[in-house]
Design a protein around this motif. Sequence first.
Motif, short mmCIF file in Angstrom:
data_model
loop_
_atom_site.label_atom_id
_atom_site.label_comp_id
_atom_site.label_asym_id
_atom_site.label_seq_id
_atom_site.Cartn_x
_atom_site.Cartn_y
_atom_site.Cartn_z
N LEU A 8 2.47 5.82 24.11
CA LEU A 8 1.80 6.06 25.63
C LEU A 8 2.85 5.70 26.49
O LEU A 8 3.80 4.79 27.01
N LEU A 9 3.17 7.04 27.31
CA LEU A 9 4.16 7.16 28.12
C LEU A 9 3.80 8.34 29.29
O LEU A 9 3.16 9.32 28.95
N GLY A 10 3.72 7.50 30.63
CA GLY A 10 3.36 8.53 31.72
C GLY A 10 4.04 9.98 32.19
O GLY A 10 5.46 9.68 31.55
N ASP A 11 3.90 10.60 33.07
CA ASP A 11 4.79 11.80 33.21
C ASP A 11 5.50 11.15 34.63
O ASP A 11 5.06 10.92 35.62
N HIS A 12 6.85 10.81 34.51
CA HIS A 12 7.66 10.42 35.27
C HIS A 12 8.97 11.20 35.39
O HIS A 12 9.42 11.75 34.33
N PRO A 13 9.81 10.98 36.34
CA PRO A 13 10.96 11.79 36.32
C PRO A 13 11.91 11.26 35.10
O PRO A 13 12.43 12.17 34.64
N GLY A 14 12.11 10.13 35.06
CA GLY A 14 12.78 9.71 33.83
C GLY A 14 12.18 9.78 32.47
O GLY A 14 12.89 9.54 31.51
N LYS A 19 9.47 13.80 26.95
CA LYS A 19 8.23 14.51 26.66
C LYS A 19 8.19 15.85 26.50
O LYS A 19 7.36 16.31 25.65
N ASN A 20 9.04 16.55 27.06
CA ASN A 20 9.20 17.86 26.89
C ASN A 20 9.85 18.32 25.52
O ASN A 20 10.03 19.57 25.20
N GLY A 21 10.62 17.34 24.96
CA GLY A 21 11.25 17.50 23.53
C GLY A 21 12.67 17.89 23.79
O GLY A 21 13.52 18.23 22.88
N SER A 22 13.20 18.06 24.91
CA SER A 22 14.68 18.46 25.28
C SER A 22 15.73 17.25 24.96
O SER A 22 16.64 17.29 24.56
N LYS A 69 0.46 -12.14 22.81
CA LYS A 69 0.19 -10.74 22.43
C LYS A 69 1.48 -10.23 21.60
O LYS A 69 2.50 -10.30 22.26
N PRO A 70 1.49 -9.36 20.63
CA PRO A 70 2.48 -9.18 19.71
C PRO A 70 3.35 -7.94 20.28
O PRO A 70 3.35 -6.95 19.77
N MET A 71 4.05 -8.04 21.43
CA MET A 71 4.58 -6.94 22.12
C MET A 71 5.80 -7.56 22.54
O MET A 71 6.32 -8.71 22.79
N VAL A 72 7.08 -6.50 22.63
CA VAL A 72 8.37 -7.01 23.05
C VAL A 72 8.72 -6.01 24.01
O VAL A 72 8.60 -4.71 23.94
N LEU A 73 9.39 -6.45 25.28
CA LEU A 73 9.98 -5.56 26.45
C LEU A 73 11.15 -4.96 26.10
O LEU A 73 12.13 -5.41 25.40
N LEU A 74 11.27 -3.67 26.43
CA LEU A 74 12.59 -2.90 26.25
C LEU A 74 13.07 -2.95 27.84
O LEU A 74 12.45 -2.98 28.77
N PRO A 75 14.40 -2.83 27.96
CA PRO A 75 15.18 -2.75 29.12
C PRO A 75 15.03 -1.36 29.87
O PRO A 75 16.20 -0.97 30.31
N ASP A 76 13.88 -0.77 29.81
CA ASP A 76 13.68 0.48 30.23
C ASP A 76 12.77 0.69 31.40
O ASP A 76 11.56 0.31 31.24
N VAL A 77 13.08 1.08 32.69
CA VAL A 77 12.10 0.92 33.98
C VAL A 77 11.81 2.53 34.04
O VAL A 77 12.62 3.29 33.99
N VAL A 78 10.47 2.73 34.10
CA VAL A 78 10.01 3.99 34.31
C VAL A 78 9.26 4.21 35.56
O VAL A 78 8.97 5.53 36.15
N LEU A 79 9.15 3.15 36.31
CA LEU A 79 8.67 3.17 37.74
C LEU A 79 8.76 1.98 38.52
O LEU A 79 8.55 0.79 37.93
N ALA A 234 16.18 9.56 31.07
CA ALA A 234 16.25 9.00 32.65
C ALA A 234 17.45 9.46 33.20
O ALA A 234 17.72 9.62 34.28
N ALA A 235 18.70 9.45 32.37
CA ALA A 235 20.08 9.82 32.99
C ALA A 235 20.14 11.36 33.41
O ALA A 235 21.04 11.69 34.29
N VAL A 236 19.44 12.21 32.92
CA VAL A 236 19.42 13.62 33.35
C VAL A 236 18.50 13.80 34.57
O VAL A 236 18.29 14.91 34.94
N SER A 237 17.61 12.78 34.76
CA SER A 237 16.99 12.95 36.21
C SER A 237 17.28 12.29 37.36
O SER A 237 17.40 11.02 37.25
N PRO A 238 17.88 12.90 38.59
CA PRO A 238 18.36 12.11 39.60
C PRO A 238 17.16 11.28 40.23
O PRO A 238 17.47 10.24 40.72
N ALA A 239 16.00 11.34 39.93
CA ALA A 239 14.85 10.67 40.65
C ALA A 239 14.28 9.49 39.65
O ALA A 239 13.58 8.77 40.30
N ALA A 240 14.95 9.35 38.55
CA ALA A 240 14.53 8.30 37.88
C ALA A 240 14.90 6.87 38.30
O ALA A 240 16.24 6.94 38.97
#
Length: 283
Positions: A8-14, A19-22, A69-79, A234-240
């Motif tokens: 599950l990943l939304g459409d964000h600059p980063g 998501k587009n496979g590049s 809850k059995p989840m772990v955080l990644l150090p990746d900010v999307v918003l 994220a690195a390829v988007s200046p808006a991330a």
Amino acid sequence: MAMRLRTLLGDHPGTTALKNGSTRSDLVAFDFAQYSPTNKGFKPMVREGAFDISEMAIVTYLMAKSFGKPMVLLPDVVLARFQHGHALYNANAGKLGPRDLNGKRVGIRSFTTTTGAWLRGILANDYGVDLDSIDWVTFEDAHVAEFVDTTRRAPAGKQIVQMLIDGELDAVLGEKSDHPDLKPLFADVAAEEKAWFGKHGVVPINHMVVVSRRLSEEHPDAVREVHRLLAESAAVSPAAPRFTTDEMQRSLELIIGYSAQQKLIPHALSADELFDDVTRALR
């Protein structure tokens, strides 16, 4: 063959390149779930473990962790964003500022939204608002089923912005509107944001990414690869969003403190506790 991961990943600059496979990998592949808006997928992730990888509101994650809850955080900010512009009042009822909210009726989609937690923290700590004096009116349950919500629920069928327009609420948090009667609660939003940043030195984090505990324990290489791909995308988007390790730490510590203060979580955690041995090493 690449490991396929329910994602599950939304459409964000980063996230665009991922998501587009590049941005791609030979180790992992993503089966993207479709939820609009993305936050509608947070509940099945928290309640059912519906995904291997999931975007997640940071306050929802803090609450989920407090209930094991059995989840772990990644150090990746999307918003991440400043929050001051997401609070409104109805100017027809007279001028209202943040210090005037004591005893007022304030609407919010859910009491546990991350934007709401940030704004309440700002109101309480920067403006001296007594959060307990406010008549909170909510419209949705928390994503985390175990959380006991004691706020007043809006009547069925009511819409939050319309209630503000109709004078049934004095202010709302977490909303924007171009209705001519509705004005920002913080009169000069840009100035308020600049001053807040000067004080705290961080941008408020809204959404990060989590992985299932099982994936982290059984396939740490896949988790490391997911982080690499997210960072590369994220690195390829200046808006991330861009966060140094220290900036992320300070933002997380601040929202942890606000969440504990507001009793969304039973006690404050350290930022390090949000990660496990695999994901902590990626910071």
